[in-house]
Write an enzyme that holds these catalytic residues in place. Sequence first.
Site, mmCIF file in Angstrom:
data_model
loop_
_atom_site.group_PDB
_atom_site.id
_atom_site.type_symbol
_atom_site.label_atom_id
_atom_site.label_comp_id
_atom_site.label_asym_id
_atom_site.label_seq_id
_atom_site.Cartn_x
_atom_site.Cartn_y
_atom_site.Cartn_z
ATOM 1 N N GLU A 240 0.926 -1.166 0.018
ATOM 2 C CA GLU A 240 0.004 0.069 -0.082
ATOM 3 C C GLU A 240 0.758 1.166 -0.016
ATOM 4 O O GLU A 240 1.678 1.356 0.912
ATOM 5 C CB GLU A 240 -0.986 -0.051 1.174
ATOM 6 N N CYS A 274 -2.637 8.312 4.123
ATOM 7 C CA CYS A 274 -2.413 7.915 2.693
ATOM 8 C C CYS A 274 -4.021 7.975 1.912
ATOM 9 O O CYS A 274 -3.767 8.248 0.693
ATOM 10 C CB CYS A 274 -2.172 6.507 2.685
#
Length: 499
Positions: A240, A274
């Site tokens: 990720e 994020c």
Amino acid sequence: MSVATESAETFASLNPATGEVVAEHPVHEDAAVAGALDRAREAAGWWRALGVKERRLRLLNVKGSLARNLNRMAELIHQETGKPLQDAQLETIMAISHLDWAARHAGKVLGPRTVYPGLMAVNQRCVVEYQPLGVVGVIGPWNYPLFTPMGSIAYALAAGNAVVFKPSEFTPGVGVLLAELVAAVVPEHPVLQTVTGLGPTGAALASSPAVDKIAFTGSARTARLVMAACARNLTPIVAECGGKDACIVDADADLDAAADAALWGAMSNAGQTCIGVERIYVVDEVYDRFLGKLTDKARDLRPGFDREAAYGPITMPGQLDIIERHIRDALDRGGKAVVGGAESVRKPYVEPVVLTDVPDDSSAVCEETFGPTITVHRVKDLDEAVEKANRTGYGLAGTIFSGSRARAMDAARRMRSGMTSINAFAAFAQVAALPFGGVGESGFGRVHGADGLREFARAKAITRQRFATMNLASFSRTEQEMARVLGLITMIHGRRYKR
């Protein structure tokens, strides 16, 4: 458990708001990492042999211990990241909920299931099992030092693996405390170990042939280095890698709710999220009203380390230069700062910055800023908003505000992202049953939910012949048997289908 080491070398974790030393931690070098992996291999065998019910019980007790130590963990997150204590408490609550879901659902998700064999193999009983991988290495980030790695650690443990966790060098204490809490509940074998150190420690973990899978969270640049290390041993990886997420505001959206959610998505945790909102695309007819509401709310925010502060400092000092560069580039290219500006960067803090009229090819629009800044763009309609939102190499998450369920669902499906939330910010992250992950520069693979459990398991197909029938996979098959099969296939599959 934290890994013991004979190395005299240590490094300090610092409070980014005050510069004070939170704690000293050992630098675990290659030998220490290798030792941890050896212990993890033995622990993995024991953990797997316990069976799903015993693992479930122990993980639920780990969850209980974390809940009882919630404030202790949150205070440490507060000290190592600088984020407000309540935000650290919320992060810990979300980690607890994911651990609970993984423990309770692993048996059902990963249990054996029977598969219909089809007519050609009707004499076979077919079963798919999901077996543990063995040892999983988790390399975690600093922005959400408990919640994010828990999305891999909890699911890997629930799937029957042992875990070696390398936390960020900015937040090592969180990883050490988590391993201690697990060891107190599961003292028999070190099913979770934490190794601390800098980049070489993570590299030693990723490049070891003793690791069966790596779960990585961080920048795309670092992900490529980790992938290269994993490639030496064909070690699979789930990655990720951040994003440049957009929020879309439709003409009939609830503007108050949209402004509130977009601001939280952009500014909470000092923008170091994020899945945070970095770009907003607003349909023309409500652009001015939305911008007014957003800027009014943004001006009320204040960074700091006290209890009244809206958000904390920039945790990683080097990020301050990137944030300032993006702001200056936007302004130099004709953008306007309607809240804040280049002067908002006051190390270690960045005050809220809202930018408009920023060119689409500027760094503030194209690159991940990871700070409390946001660009707001006027678009003619929802279609243009989706098209511009997708004009990026990233594809992690997105947010859509609209009064029309049909239009919102259509836009959500067309948004190039692994996750999209409608009329709320990042609601998917709170739902443990939903998969989490991105596409493109945002990475690949999934954590959380059933997909997250299967990410840390190996599918195993097993067939068992129940009775004998024609054996076509034999040198003794006859032409008559083959003719019967060909006729059967033509009868079943050879017909034409009409619309």
